[in-house]
Design an enzyme around this catalytic site. Structure first.
Site, short mmCIF file in Angstrom:
data_model
loop_
_atom_site.label_atom_id
_atom_site.label_comp_id
_atom_site.label_asym_id
_atom_site.label_seq_id
_atom_site.Cartn_x
_atom_site.Cartn_y
_atom_site.Cartn_z
N HIS A 186 0.81 -1.24 -0.01
CA HIS A 186 0.07 0.07 0.15
C HIS A 186 0.93 1.18 -0.14
O HIS A 186 0.70 2.07 -0.77
CB HIS A 186 -1.13 -0.03 1.18
CG HIS A 186 -1.93 1.27 1.52
ND1 HIS A 186 -3.32 1.04 1.46
CD2 HIS A 186 -1.60 2.52 1.45
CE1 HIS A 186 -3.66 2.35 1.43
NE2 HIS A 186 -2.79 3.20 1.86
N GLU A 187 1.99 1.21 1.08
CA GLU A 187 2.68 2.47 1.06
C GLU A 187 3.68 2.57 -0.11
O GLU A 187 3.93 3.73 -0.46
CB GLU A 187 3.41 2.56 2.63
CG GLU A 187 2.54 2.68 3.62
CD GLU A 187 1.58 3.67 3.59
OE1 GLU A 187 1.50 4.87 2.98
OE2 GLU A 187 0.33 3.48 4.24
N HIS A 204 2.10 4.12 -3.11
CA HIS A 204 2.27 5.63 -3.01
C HIS A 204 3.28 6.35 -3.61
O HIS A 204 3.36 7.24 -4.57
CB HIS A 204 2.05 6.15 -1.56
CG HIS A 204 0.48 6.09 -1.16
ND1 HIS A 204 -0.77 6.34 -1.89
CD2 HIS A 204 -0.07 5.44 -0.08
CE1 HIS A 204 -1.75 6.10 -1.02
NE2 HIS A 204 -1.37 5.57 0.08
#
Length: 161
Positions: A72-73, A76
Site C-alpha cells: 500500500h505504502e 504511493h
C-alpha cells in the site's frame, strides 16, 4: 532493529524491485523508519522518498503488514514517481496495487487499535455521547473549535467525571 522490522525492510526492497521489473523503471530503495504513531499503520512521504511504519501495529499485525500495508505504502511512492501528485487512493494507485502488486486496493486497515488509541474525553448532548481525541478536546478548551451532535445538532459539552 527487530527481526520483524528487518523483514519489513526486505519486503519494501522486494516491492521496489518488483515494481522496477514490471514497469521497466529504476526506482531506488526509499528511506524506511518505524516512527509512525497513533492509529495509522504507515505513511508514504512522497518528496522525501520515505516510508514510516507504526512499530506497535506492526508487532500486533505482522501478516497484514507484510501482505498489504507495505505494498500500500510503496504503491504511493511508485504512483508519485510515475504520475506526480494525484488523488492518494485514486485510479492510478488502485492500478498499481492490483496490476503490479496483486494486492486488493483497500484504503484503510481494520486493525484493533486499542493499544495505540490515545486518551479520549467524553462529550455529550441530550441524546448521545461522543469520545473526542485529546487534540479535539484541546481545541475546544482553546476556543478554536466546537463540535455538534450528528443527530440533534446540539453543541457537545464535556461530560463531568
Amino acid at each position: 532493529m527487530t527481526p520483524l522490522q528487518k523483514q519489513v525492510l526486505t519486503h519494501v526492497e522486494y516491492c521496489i524491485v518488483h515494481a522496477n521489473q514490471r514497469l521497466n523503471k529504476r526506482l531506488t530503495m526509499p528511506k524506511v523508519n518505524f516512527t509512525q504513531r497513533g492509529k495509522i499503520a504507515g505513511t508514504a512521504h512522497l518528496q522525501k522518498w520515505e516510508l514510516r511504519f507504526n512499530p506497535i501495529l506492526l508487532a500486533e499485525n505482522p501478516d497484514a503488514f507484510l501482505n498489504e500495508v507495505i505494498a500500500h505504502e510503496v504503491a504511493h511512492l511508485v504512483v508519485f514517481k510515475l504520475f506526480g501528485r494525484v488523488r492518494p487512493h485514486g485510479r492510478e494507485w488502485q492500478i498499481i496495487m492490483t496490476e503490479v502488486f496483486n494486492v486488493p486496493p483497500k484504503t484503510t486497515h481494520n486493525f484493533n487499535v486499542s493499544s495505540v488509541a490515545g486518551t479520549t474525553y467524553i462529550y455529550h448532548c441530550p441524546c448521545s455521547e461522543y469520545p473526542l481525541t485529546i487534540r479535539r478536546h484541546n481545541k475546544v478548551l482553546r476556543g478554536q473549535a466546537s463540535y455538534h451532535c450528528r443527530k440533534c445538532r446540539q453543541q457537545l459539552q464535556l461530560k463531568a467525571s
